[in-house]
Design a protein around this motif. Structure first.
Motif: not given
Length: 462
Positions: A228-236
């Protein structure tokens, strides 16, 4: 960009020069983060120090002690962005400074580079980037005579931002590496690799199960290979499923070696160079009984912490894999130490910390690891060899030489269906060779993957 070598130009080793306060009476907000970034950049490009090590060194002394988490993140972003587009930045500075960097000018080169990186690549107002760079120059004993030059050059770069970024002719990495790739892959593919490496990559996630369901929950793109590739950068760590151990961060290409082991529940599988544990987790989540080796006890501590969060039971052994002995395993995964040139899109410092002579020493290590791995594979068992390198000596040539030494092993060809239909990654021998520009997408951050080589071998029945 022309500049003196360290020792002549490094202010840490050159106490002489114009007398000037090292720091202004009042330090402008944001300047300590820029100074940390400048020294870290110097350590990476001149001392070949890895990015994380260079930053940790700076965070533990001087200006770094003053930085909060936000400023530390800013310093990292500045250095990472500068490294990712260093060829472009050098070309832009060369055009505006045809005589090069003046000798004995302290941190002038680094001040200009990080100033340009902010103007071209980061969401920093031009005026703030220029003003802080001028303050930075004035605070450096040897760079302060050139503060007006800093102002003029960076303003000209700001005026030409679009044209500078539109020109992709510059090689972002060192010349020796670009020439290697041209020889191996040709000019067109080398250009495509360089284009892919210019963009900050997205965050890829490997899940234990229900990839489609987790893609929806995490607002991600389900890739053909199952990641899965996240659409937005996030604090995982704040995302659903992290605390519950349902998934872990892992570049999609890095998930291929363990996937191609084809682990089965109950099988005994050895992961020879396991830390930090992404591939180990894949094997264990399939129900295999995994033994994870690594020579670094510190790295294995991180692996054990990851396995604890993921609720996976793994046997951990701290040892040099070449000295490990046990009864033969059903499968062995050797993701060998390598030059890591396939990971430059994610770790741009790699381009500047590696040297050509390191590849020869690494291939020798890989050969000895492969030879020992062969002894640990049961008759009929699988041996998967992989590296995150774009260099054929560490991939295709390594396997060809291994098979010449070990007549009791043969290739088990990999099919495109096993790698999500990514047929272009399968070579004539049935091995995987991913390149950074594979998996295209209209959004650059959602495109690409690390460069990996993977071969699957089988030990013939005795």
């Amino acid at each position: 960009m022309q500049r003196n070598r360290p020792g002549n130009n490094d202010p840490r080793h050159s106490p002489d020069g114009p007398r000037r306060p090292a720091r202004p009476a009042v330090t402008p907000r944001g300047l300590p983060a820029r100074r940390v970034a400048a020294y870290a950049l110097l350590d990476i490009t001149q001392e070949r120090m890895p990015l994380d090590e260079a930053l940790e060194k700076q965070f533990g002394q001087g200006d770094g002690l003053l930085l909060d988490d936000r400023d530390r993140a800013l310093a990292r972003a500045i250095v990472t962005s500068a490294l990712r587009r260093l060829g472009t930045i050098h070309a832009a500075l060369d055009e505006r400074m045809p005589k090069g960097i003046p000798p004995k000018s302290g941190l002038l080169a680094e001040i200009l580079i990080i100033g340009a990186a902010q103007i071209l690549l980061l969401d920093v107002p031009d005026r703030a980037a220029v003003d802080l760079a001028v303050h930075h120059a004035k605070a450096d004993r040897k760079a302060f005579p050139y503060s007006k030059l800093v102002n003029a050059v960076l303003r000209r770069i700001a005026e030409s931002r679009e044209d500078i970024l539109a020109d992709t002719s510059a090689s972002e990495g060192p010349r020796w590496l670009t020439e290697r790739w041209r020889k191996t892959y040709g000019a067109e593919v080398t250009q495509a690799i360089a284009d892919a490496q210019r963009h900050e990559p997205g965050i890829d996630i490997t899940v234990k199960s229900d990839a489609a369901g987790w893609a929806k929950r995490l607002d991600g793109l389900l890739l053909p290979i199952g990641s899965i590739r996240l659409n937005d950068r996030a604090q995982v760590a704040t995302l659903p499923g992290y605390d519950e151990g349902e998934w872990w961060v892992q570049d999609v290409a890095a998930s291929l070696p363990a996937l191609l082991v084809k682990p089965k529940a109950g099988e005994r599988i050895l992961d020879m160079c396991a830390a930090p544990g992404g591939k180990t987790a894949q094997l264990a989540s399939a129900g295999a009984k995994v033994t994870a080796l690594d020579r670094s006890a510190e790295r294995l501590k991180r692996l054990s912490e990851n396995m604890s969060r993921l609720k996976l039971d793994v046997t951990v052994v701290a040892t040099d894999a070449r000295h490990f002995s046990d009864k033969p395993f059903d499968a062995v995964l050797l993701d060998a130490p390598c030059s890591a040139t396939g990971t430059i899109r994610r770790h741009p410092d790699v381009a500047w910390t590696k040297q050509p002579d390191e590849i020869a020493s690494l291939t020798s290590l890989q050969s000895s690891l492969l030879d020992h791995a062969a002894k640990l594979v049961a008759p009929g068992g699988r041996l998967v060899y992989s590296t995150c390198s774009l260099e054929p000596e560490e991939g295709e040539a390594q396997v060809t030489a291994f098979l010449a030494r070990h007549s009791n092993f043969t290739r088990s060809p990999i099919e495109a269906a096993e790698v999500g239909g990514l047929a272009e990654s399968i070579n004539a021998q049935g091995e995987v060779r991913t390149l950074p520009h594979y998996l295209p997408n209209e959004t650059p951050r959602l495109a690409g993957l690390d460069g990996f080589f993977v071969a699957r071998l089988v030990r013939k029945d005795d």
